[in-house]
Scaffold this motif. Sequence first.
Motif, PDB file in Angstrom:
ATOM      1  N   THR A  13      -3.951  15.552  -1.600  1.00 44.76           N
ATOM      2  CA  THR A  13      -5.388  15.277  -1.482  1.00 44.76           C
ATOM      3  C   THR A  13      -6.029  16.233  -0.489  1.00 44.76           C
ATOM      4  OG1 THR A  13      -4.968  12.947  -1.973  1.00 44.76           O
ATOM      5  CG2 THR A  13      -7.094  13.492  -1.002  1.00 44.76           C
ATOM      6  N   GLY A  14      -5.387  16.467   0.616  1.00 45.43           N
ATOM      7  CA  GLY A  14      -5.926  17.385   1.615  1.00 45.43           C
ATOM      8  C   GLY A  14      -6.079  18.796   1.084  1.00 45.43           C
ATOM      9  N   ASN A  15      -5.132  19.218   0.250  1.00 40.71           N
ATOM     10  CA  ASN A  15      -5.193  20.570  -0.306  1.00 40.71           C
ATOM     11  C   ASN A  15      -6.331  20.756  -1.296  1.00 40.71           C
ATOM     12  OD1 ASN A  15      -3.086  21.620   1.199  1.00 40.71           O
ATOM     13  ND2 ASN A  15      -1.539  21.022  -0.298  1.00 40.71           N
ATOM     14  N   PHE A  60      -9.380  19.973  -0.632  1.00 38.97           N
ATOM     15  CA  PHE A  60     -10.549  20.325   0.166  1.00 38.97           C
ATOM     16  C   PHE A  60     -10.283  21.355   1.252  1.00 38.97           C
ATOM     17  CE2 PHE A  60     -10.907  15.921  -1.289  1.00 38.97           C
ATOM     18  CZ  PHE A  60     -12.043  16.028  -2.067  1.00 38.97           C
ATOM     19  N   TYR A  61      -9.050  21.397   1.754  1.00 31.50           N
ATOM     20  CA  TYR A  61      -8.722  22.240   2.898  1.00 31.50           C
ATOM     21  C   TYR A  61      -7.701  23.305   2.519  1.00 31.50           C
ATOM     22  CZ  TYR A  61     -11.044  18.666   5.655  1.00 31.50           C
ATOM     23  OH  TYR A  61     -11.975  17.806   6.175  1.00 31.50           O
ATOM     24  N   SER A  62      -7.967  24.541   2.909  1.00 29.26           N
ATOM     25  CA  SER A  62      -6.980  25.604   2.708  1.00 29.26           C
ATOM     26  C   SER A  62      -5.918  25.550   3.801  1.00 29.26           C
ATOM     27  CB  SER A  62      -7.651  26.978   2.684  1.00 29.26           C
ATOM     28  OG  SER A  62      -8.331  27.224   3.895  1.00 29.26           O
ATOM     29  N   ASP A  63      -6.258  24.970   4.941  1.00 33.79           N
ATOM     30  CA  ASP A  63      -5.318  24.795   6.047  1.00 33.79           C
ATOM     31  C   ASP A  63      -5.602  23.432   6.667  1.00 33.79           C
ATOM     32  OD1 ASP A  63      -3.783  24.821   8.339  1.00 33.79           O
ATOM     33  OD2 ASP A  63      -4.438  26.799   8.993  1.00 33.79           O
ATOM     34  N   MET A  64      -4.755  22.455   6.332  1.00 38.31           N
ATOM     35  CA  MET A  64      -4.981  21.088   6.811  1.00 38.31           C
ATOM     36  C   MET A  64      -4.899  20.994   8.333  1.00 38.31           C
ATOM     37  SD  MET A  64      -5.626  18.599   4.655  1.00 38.31           S
ATOM     38  CE  MET A  64      -4.941  17.152   5.447  1.00 38.31           C
ATOM     39  N   LYS A  65      -3.960  21.695   8.929  1.00 38.26           N
ATOM     40  CA  LYS A  65      -3.781  21.595  10.376  1.00 38.26           C
ATOM     41  C   LYS A  65      -5.013  22.097  11.123  1.00 38.26           C
ATOM     42  CE  LYS A  65      -0.698  22.647  14.149  1.00 38.26           C
ATOM     43  NZ  LYS A  65       0.524  23.237  14.623  1.00 38.26           N
ATOM     44  N   ALA A  66      -5.543  23.227  10.688  1.00 36.56           N
ATOM     45  CA  ALA A  66      -6.723  23.794  11.342  1.00 36.56           C
ATOM     46  C   ALA A  66      -8.019  23.217  10.773  1.00 36.56           C
ATOM     47  CB  ALA A  66      -6.731  25.312  11.193  1.00 36.56           C
ATOM     48  N   ARG A  67      -7.899  22.411   9.715  1.00 33.38           N
ATOM     49  CA  ARG A  67      -9.062  21.792   9.054  1.00 33.38           C
ATOM     50  C   ARG A  67     -10.047  22.857   8.563  1.00 33.38           C
ATOM     51  NH1 ARG A  67      -7.244  16.985   7.608  1.00 33.38           N
ATOM     52  NH2 ARG A  67      -9.149  15.789   7.778  1.00 33.38           N
ATOM     53  N   THR A  68      -9.492  23.866   7.889  1.00 35.29           N
ATOM     54  CA  THR A  68     -10.309  24.931   7.317  1.00 35.29           C
ATOM     55  C   THR A  68     -10.694  24.531   5.901  1.00 35.29           C
ATOM     56  OG1 THR A  68      -9.068  26.541   8.620  1.00 35.29           O
ATOM     57  CG2 THR A  68     -10.376  27.385   6.769  1.00 35.29           C
ATOM     58  N   LEU A  69     -11.980  24.279   5.687  1.00 36.45           N
ATOM     59  CA  LEU A  69     -12.447  23.848   4.375  1.00 36.45           C
ATOM     60  C   LEU A  69     -12.386  24.981   3.364  1.00 36.45           C
ATOM     61  CD1 LEU A  69     -15.551  21.693   5.307  1.00 36.45           C
ATOM     62  CD2 LEU A  69     -13.511  20.893   4.131  1.00 36.45           C
ATOM     63  N   ARG A  70     -12.011  24.637   2.137  1.00 39.02           N
ATOM     64  CA  ARG A  70     -12.099  25.574   1.022  1.00 39.02           C
ATOM     65  C   ARG A  70     -13.572  25.703   0.639  1.00 39.02           C
ATOM     66  NH1 ARG A  70      -7.298  26.476  -1.474  1.00 39.02           N
ATOM     67  NH2 ARG A  70      -5.618  25.011  -1.054  1.00 39.02           N
ATOM     68  N   PRO A  71     -13.932  26.742  -0.103  1.00 35.86           N
ATOM     69  CA  PRO A  71     -15.304  26.808  -0.627  1.00 35.86           C
ATOM     70  C   PRO A  71     -15.554  25.599  -1.539  1.00 35.86           C
ATOM     71  CG  PRO A  71     -14.190  28.920  -0.877  1.00 35.86           C
ATOM     72  CD  PRO A  71     -13.160  27.940  -0.432  1.00 35.86           C
ATOM     73  N   GLU A  72     -16.715  25.018  -1.441  1.00 37.46           N
ATOM     74  CA  GLU A  72     -17.022  23.806  -2.201  1.00 37.46           C
ATOM     75  C   GLU A  72     -16.908  24.023  -3.709  1.00 37.46           C
ATOM     76  OE1 GLU A  72     -20.488  20.471  -1.956  1.00 37.46           O
ATOM     77  OE2 GLU A  72     -20.091  21.641  -0.140  1.00 37.46           O
ATOM     78  N   ALA A  73     -17.073  25.253  -4.166  1.00 39.34           N
ATOM     79  CA  ALA A  73     -16.954  25.564  -5.595  1.00 39.34           C
ATOM     80  C   ALA A  73     -15.539  25.274  -6.122  1.00 39.34           C
ATOM     81  CB  ALA A  73     -17.315  27.026  -5.843  1.00 39.34           C
ATOM     82  N   GLU A  74     -14.526  25.286  -5.262  1.00 36.02           N
ATOM     83  CA  GLU A  74     -13.142  25.022  -5.672  1.00 36.02           C
ATOM     84  C   GLU A  74     -12.816  23.534  -5.737  1.00 36.02           C
ATOM     85  OE1 GLU A  74     -10.296  27.110  -3.227  1.00 36.02           O
ATOM     86  OE2 GLU A  74     -11.429  28.967  -3.315  1.00 36.02           O
ATOM     87  N   TRP A  75     -13.610  22.706  -5.111  1.00 32.33           N
ATOM     88  CA  TRP A  75     -13.268  21.297  -4.986  1.00 32.33           C
ATOM     89  C   TRP A  75     -13.158  20.587  -6.337  1.00 32.33           C
ATOM     90  CZ3 TRP A  75     -16.677  19.255  -0.356  1.00 32.33           C
ATOM     91  CH2 TRP A  75     -16.325  19.946   0.810  1.00 32.33           C
ATOM     92  N   SER A  76     -14.100  20.825  -7.255  1.00 31.94           N
ATOM     93  CA  SER A  76     -14.095  20.127  -8.548  1.00 31.94           C
ATOM     94  C   SER A  76     -12.815  20.383  -9.326  1.00 31.94           C
ATOM     95  CB  SER A  76     -15.299  20.544  -9.391  1.00 31.94           C
ATOM     96  OG  SER A  76     -16.481  20.086  -8.797  1.00 31.94           O
ATOM     97  N   LYS A  77     -12.409  21.643  -9.400  1.00 31.76           N
ATOM     98  CA  LYS A  77     -11.178  21.992 -10.128  1.00 31.76           C
ATOM     99  C   LYS A  77      -9.975  21.305  -9.475  1.00 31.76           C
ATOM    100  CE  LYS A  77      -8.167  25.853 -11.119  1.00 31.76           C
ATOM    101  NZ  LYS A  77      -7.594  26.893 -10.313  1.00 31.76           N
ATOM    102  N   ASN A  78      -9.886  21.372  -8.168  1.00 30.63           N
ATOM    103  CA  ASN A  78      -8.765  20.770  -7.446  1.00 30.63           C
ATOM    104  C   ASN A  78      -8.787  19.244  -7.561  1.00 30.63           C
ATOM    105  OD1 ASN A  78      -8.171  23.380  -6.687  1.00 30.63           O
ATOM    106  ND2 ASN A  78      -8.952  23.163  -4.620  1.00 30.63           N
ATOM    107  N   TRP A  79      -9.979  18.652  -7.513  1.00 30.31           N
ATOM    108  CA  TRP A  79     -10.151  17.198  -7.611  1.00 30.31           C
ATOM    109  C   TRP A  79      -9.638  16.700  -8.963  1.00 30.31           C
ATOM    110  CZ3 TRP A  79     -11.213  13.340  -4.367  1.00 30.31           C
ATOM    111  CH2 TRP A  79     -11.786  12.150  -4.831  1.00 30.31           C
TER     112      TRP A  79
END
Length: 108
Positions: free
Chosen positions: A48-50, A52-71
Motif C-alpha cells: 500500500t505504501g508503494n 503512494f511513496y517512492s521511498d517509504m522511510k523518507a516519505r517521498t511521494l510519487r507523482p500523483e499521476a502514478e497513484w491511480s495505476k498503482n491503486w
Amino acid sequence: MFTKFTTLAAAATLIGFSAFAQTSSGETASDTTNAGDQAQMMQMDEATGNVFYSDMKARTLRPEAEWSKNWAGLSDEQRAKMKSDCSTNGATARSEGDTRVCEWAGNN
C-alpha cells in the motif's frame, strides 16, 4: 586587555556549545524532520505504501499521476483497509503527505 580576551573566550565557548547541541546526535535537519514525520505517519503495509511513496522511510511521494495505476494493482481488501485506516486515524495525527494520500484514497 584581559576583559576583551575573557569576553571573546566566553563568546566562542557559547557559540561552540550551541553548535554542538544542535548536531550532537549526528542527525541533520532533514533527518530530524523525517523522524518527526515518521512519528506521525500512518502505518501502511509495503504494498500500500508503494502505491503512494517512492521511498517509504523518507516519505517521498510519487507523482500523483502514478497513484491511480498503482491503486488499481491493490486488492479490494488492501484498498478497504487503507480507507478504513484513513478514516479512523485523525487528520491531526498524520503527516502532510499522509493527509494528501488519505484525501485521494477517499475519493477513489
